[in-house]
Write an enzyme that holds these catalytic residues in place. Sequence first.
Site, PDB file in Angstrom:
ATOM      1  CB  SER A   1      -0.414  -8.300  -1.428  1.00  0.00           C
ATOM      2  OG  SER A   1      -1.282  -9.365  -0.586  1.00  0.00           O
TER       3      SER A   1
ATOM      4  CE  LYS B   1      -4.404  -1.748   1.631  1.00  0.00           C
ATOM      5  NZ  LYS B   1      -4.450  -3.082   2.103  1.00  0.00           N
TER       6      LYS B   1
ATOM      7  CD  GLU C   1     -11.924   5.269   2.235  1.00  0.00           C
ATOM      8  OE1 GLU C   1     -11.474   6.621   1.792  1.00  0.00           O
ATOM      9  OE2 GLU C   1     -11.299   4.439   0.723  1.00  0.00           O
TER      10      GLU C   1
HETATM   11  C1  LIG Z   1      -5.462  -3.344   1.824  1.00  0.00           C
HETATM   12  C2  LIG Z   1      -4.191  -5.140   1.153  1.00  0.00           C
HETATM   13  C3  LIG Z   1      -4.724  -5.665  -0.219  1.00  0.00           C
HETATM   14  C4  LIG Z   1      -5.754  -5.415  -0.865  1.00  0.00           C
HETATM   15  O1  LIG Z   1      -6.224  -4.842  -1.426  1.00  0.00           O
HETATM   16  P1  LIG Z   1      -5.902  -4.935  -2.693  1.00  0.00           P
HETATM   17  O2  LIG Z   1      -6.223  -3.596  -3.267  1.00  0.00           O
HETATM   18  O3  LIG Z   1      -7.127  -5.360  -3.644  1.00  0.00           O
HETATM   19  O4  LIG Z   1      -4.937  -4.336  -3.285  1.00  0.00           O
HETATM   20  C5  LIG Z   1      -4.317  -6.603  -0.308  1.00  0.00           C
HETATM   21  N1  LIG Z   1      -3.034  -7.769   0.371  1.00  0.00           N
HETATM   22  C6  LIG Z   1      -2.419  -6.755   1.796  1.00  0.00           C
HETATM   23  C7  LIG Z   1      -1.533  -7.537   2.172  1.00  0.00           C
HETATM   24  C8  LIG Z   1      -3.443  -4.915   1.843  1.00  0.00           C
HETATM   25  O5  LIG Z   1      -3.084  -4.951   3.101  1.00  0.00           O
END
Ligand SMILES: *Cc1c(COP(=O)(O)O)cnc(C)c1O
Length: 396
Positions: free
Chosen positions: A381, A93, A115
């Site tokens: 992610s 993020k 938000e």
């Molecule tokens: C917020 C988050 C997501 C989901 O958000 P996307 O916009 O779909 O990427 C996925 N993985 C992690 C670790 C997150 O913090």
Amino acid sequence: MQEIQTYNVNEKGYYGQFGGAFIPEMLFPNVEELRTNYLNIMSEPSFQEEFQALLKDYVGRPTPLYLASRLSEKYKTNIYLKREDLCHTGAHKVNNTIGQILVAKRLGKHRIVAETGAGQHGVATATVCALMGLECIVYMGEIDIARQAPNVARMKMLGATVVPAKSGSKTLKDATNEAMRHWINNPVDTHYIIGSVVGPHPYPDMVARFQSVISKEIKSQLMEKTGKSNPDYVIACVGGGSNAAGAFYHFLDDLETRLVAAEAAGHGIDSGHSAATTFLGKPGVLHGSKSISMQTEDGQVIEPYSISAGLDYPGIGPMHAHLFDTKRAIFYGITDNEAIEAAMELCKLEGIIPALESAHALAVLSKLNAGENETVVVNLSGRGDKDLATYQKFVV
Ligand SMILES: *Cc1c(COP(=O)(O)O)cnc(C)c1O
């Protein structure tokens, strides 16, 4: 300069039939200011220099592309993990919030509003506001504030003001409404940082471009490791879709690379407790753009459910709606239990504790039947530290 890419946004802000800017008239000046400036700002050499330097020295990029040997052995294919979990703050993020705060500064804004639902985007926003010395106001549903105490504490330590949204269901959509209202009332000095590839144009495209560093790195790292820049599969989880957009971006027109999206199916796609948007949703307008979302016959948003807070969202961004519509991406619905199992497997085989969201992407490996000579990239992610309270319930 707009590249001509079939699966990318057009000049009007649409991906096929999805996208656009469906906003109240009072928001028009803010969104229009951003729309007319974002590409010029992002292409300035001084912007790129500052953005790249922060990605390198503050976020810790490039993140490694790691050949997961034991996982590969198990699934009889070649699996690489893109390690976004090693980014500062523990997930992808921050790539976006760094980019947007630099845009905000160049637009002369000195206050940031955002938000947050689970708090991850709030933390990533509070982080970059501290870094740049800008005021940070994060709207969060009253119920979410109670559920996500550690992230609320993080935001406060980082200097943000966390404002409880007390209307409606006291969760993410109410926080979104109140953040929008704040922006309408403070159009001149405030920038609104959206955390995924959702919202009115230009947000989905701007966020996708900031996250596209992920696929840019995958290409050059794969080339270095295998002599070939395009894998057979790229897998990513989709909440709003920003990590997937980043992992897919530079492969969109490389059709030999199959794009695979993992949605949260909660207790099961048809259980009534799910966030599997493409399986359950319909075209409609949600949060400022036309996309696919989960809604009742008369268009009310259906409350989503997932064990993973980051995937607990009733829609997907317009880019993903288009990738689904055109079948450019394959979508899987992954249940809570499948995600937990995949997370435990990664811990045992590779010594990596993934975020619950990322575990949904990992769970696709058992359904993919990738070949022995094929290459699969999974976008990891985020890291699992934030999910320990949930994981603890499954550790015997
Ligand atoms: C917020 C988050 C997501 C989901 O958000 P996307 O916009 O779909 O990427 C996925 N993985 C992690 C670790 C997150 O913090």
